[in-house]
Design a protein around this motif. Sequence first.
Motif, mmCIF file in Angstrom:
data_model
loop_
_atom_site.group_PDB
_atom_site.id
_atom_site.type_symbol
_atom_site.label_atom_id
_atom_site.label_comp_id
_atom_site.label_asym_id
_atom_site.label_seq_id
_atom_site.Cartn_x
_atom_site.Cartn_y
_atom_site.Cartn_z
ATOM 1 N N ALA A 1 0.848 -1.196 0.000
ATOM 2 C CA ALA A 1 0.000 0.000 0.000
ATOM 3 C C ALA A 1 0.882 1.244 0.000
ATOM 4 N N LYS A 2 0.442 2.274 -0.726
ATOM 5 C CA LYS A 2 1.177 3.537 -0.662
ATOM 6 C C LYS A 2 0.620 4.307 0.534
ATOM 7 N N THR A 3 1.136 3.963 1.704
ATOM 8 C CA THR A 3 0.654 4.581 2.933
ATOM 9 C C THR A 3 1.829 5.182 3.704
ATOM 10 N N ASN B 1 4.931 3.556 5.856
ATOM 11 C CA ASN B 1 5.986 2.762 5.199
ATOM 12 C C ASN B 1 7.200 3.625 4.904
ATOM 13 N N TYR B 2 6.960 4.855 4.502
ATOM 14 C CA TYR B 2 8.036 5.731 4.051
ATOM 15 C C TYR B 2 8.722 6.372 5.254
ATOM 16 N N ALA B 3 7.938 6.697 6.278
ATOM 17 C CA ALA B 3 8.520 7.266 7.500
ATOM 18 C C ALA B 3 9.466 6.254 8.140
ATOM 19 N N GLU C 1 13.937 -7.390 -2.553
ATOM 20 C CA GLU C 1 12.543 -7.010 -2.793
ATOM 21 C C GLU C 1 12.425 -5.737 -3.625
ATOM 22 N N GLU C 2 12.784 -4.578 -3.043
ATOM 23 C CA GLU C 2 12.647 -3.326 -3.787
ATOM 24 C C GLU C 2 13.920 -2.503 -3.599
ATOM 25 N N SER C 3 14.030 -1.434 -4.386
ATOM 26 C CA SER C 3 15.168 -0.541 -4.259
ATOM 27 C C SER C 3 14.632 0.836 -3.890
ATOM 28 N N GLY D 1 10.269 3.263 -11.358
ATOM 29 C CA GLY D 1 9.189 3.965 -10.657
ATOM 30 C C GLY D 1 8.853 5.261 -11.366
ATOM 31 N N THR D 2 7.715 5.839 -11.039
ATOM 32 C CA THR D 2 7.218 7.023 -11.742
ATOM 33 C C THR D 2 8.181 8.212 -11.671
ATOM 34 N N ALA D 3 8.794 8.438 -10.506
ATOM 35 C CA ALA D 3 9.583 9.661 -10.320
ATOM 36 C C ALA D 3 10.701 9.766 -11.352
HETATM 37 C C1 LIG Z 1 5.324 4.055 -5.857
HETATM 38 C C2 LIG Z 1 6.251 2.940 -5.531
HETATM 39 C C3 LIG Z 1 6.850 2.139 -6.521
HETATM 40 C C4 LIG Z 1 6.742 2.439 -8.000
HETATM 41 O O1 LIG Z 1 5.451 2.442 -8.478
HETATM 42 P P1 LIG Z 1 5.112 3.207 -9.853
HETATM 43 O O2 LIG Z 1 3.670 2.922 -10.042
HETATM 44 O O3 LIG Z 1 5.944 2.609 -10.900
HETATM 45 O O4 LIG Z 1 5.434 4.641 -9.620
HETATM 46 C C5 LIG Z 1 7.611 1.056 -6.118
HETATM 47 N N1 LIG Z 1 7.811 0.791 -4.815
HETATM 48 C C6 LIG Z 1 7.285 1.540 -3.838
HETATM 49 C C7 LIG Z 1 7.541 1.184 -2.419
HETATM 50 C C8 LIG Z 1 6.502 2.655 -4.159
HETATM 51 O O5 LIG Z 1 5.996 3.420 -3.198
#
Ligand SMILES: *Cc1c(COP(=O)(O)O)cnc(C)c1O
Length: 354
Positions: free
Chosen positions: A194-196, A199-201, A230-232, A300-302
């Motif tokens: 989830a984009k919540t 997670n980022y904090a 998992e992710e970068s 990712g989008t950025a």
């Molecule tokens: C937003 C995000 C991504 C990338 O998602 P996009 O839809 O490609 O922007 C990947 N991992 C995490 C943890 C994210 O928050």
Amino acid sequence: MTETMNISLTRTTNSRLKETDLENPVFGKIYSDHMFIADYCDGDWQDLRIEPYGNINLSPANTTLHYASTIFEGLKAHRGIDGSVLVFRPQANAARMVKSAERMCMPPVPEDLFMYAMTELLRVDQEWVPSKKGTSLYIRPFQIAMDPYIGIRPSDTYTFYIITGPVGSYYSEPVKVKIETHYTRAAAGGTGFAKTGGNYAAALYPAVEAAKEGYNQLIWTDGIRHEYVEESGTMNLMFVINDTLVTAPTGDTILKGITRDSILQLAKDEGMAIEERPIKVSEVMGAIENGSMQEAFGAGTAATITPIKTIGFDGKDYDLPPVENWKYASNFLDLLSKIKVGAISDAHGWLYRI
Ligand SMILES: *Cc1c(COP(=O)(O)O)cnc(C)c1O
């Protein structure tokens, strides 16, 4: 939405557009003239409105401030080569925001409300979409709980906002990343997909520690044994090993990135071999050492694609082949950049025209 969607518009009398350097925007610092707002109460989304961009007035007891009842999305609108405004795959963001809302016990923003609100806001602020190569208008929808109550329970009231702002080139310098084997970003059964906000904090501290050691970003590993990558950072992680595109499957710890999905589709279109499967840290390190690892990048989008030049693991740095010699990541970046501005055919119907 029960009633027909009707958005009231209050235009700014003080546009900041003329004093803004649209062609050289600084990421996250400049916001367009207007914002969209809708309130959720009595079981429905109400009072849809577009207003001048400005501060939000909150109760100090606002539950989001205390317990992070917040979700967001991130997507981009580009200035098409014909001058039109083209948003990249917004329906996928609308659908993902529903998933985030469900996990966080929030009433989902209906996908048609998301699309309508975004469309109307972009119509009002369409001149804020920059046109220089690589620039775009970043769109940030988000939803927060609004109850002025510091007990812990789902809120009865919420607000959905959309703000936008011009951002600069997607070009990203190659990064040095560290494989994190102590801290965990996302646990099975948790909120990693989830984009919540939380997670980022929670990811800041490990990232700051890694930065002190000279790393730009972390590669997160599974929270059980730290055995699988998992992710970068806040991007999905992709590798090219033996001319095969390899990436971990999304699930509850790996966010379902739209860039990741788009790259997988483009790779399929080009007949490239693809593997979506769990990837061990030991496989990554072994592939770098035996020379079969050709490319590694975040998606990712950025930044669209962030090439990885060096991976740190267990106190040692491992260099990837020089980024200048890569062919896959640069090809994906080139294709995506061209699709997003309508310079080549949009075979998968990814563009949404404002
Ligand atoms: C937003 C995000 C991504 C990338 O998602 P996009 O839809 O490609 O922007 C990947 N991992 C995490 C943890 C994210 O928050």
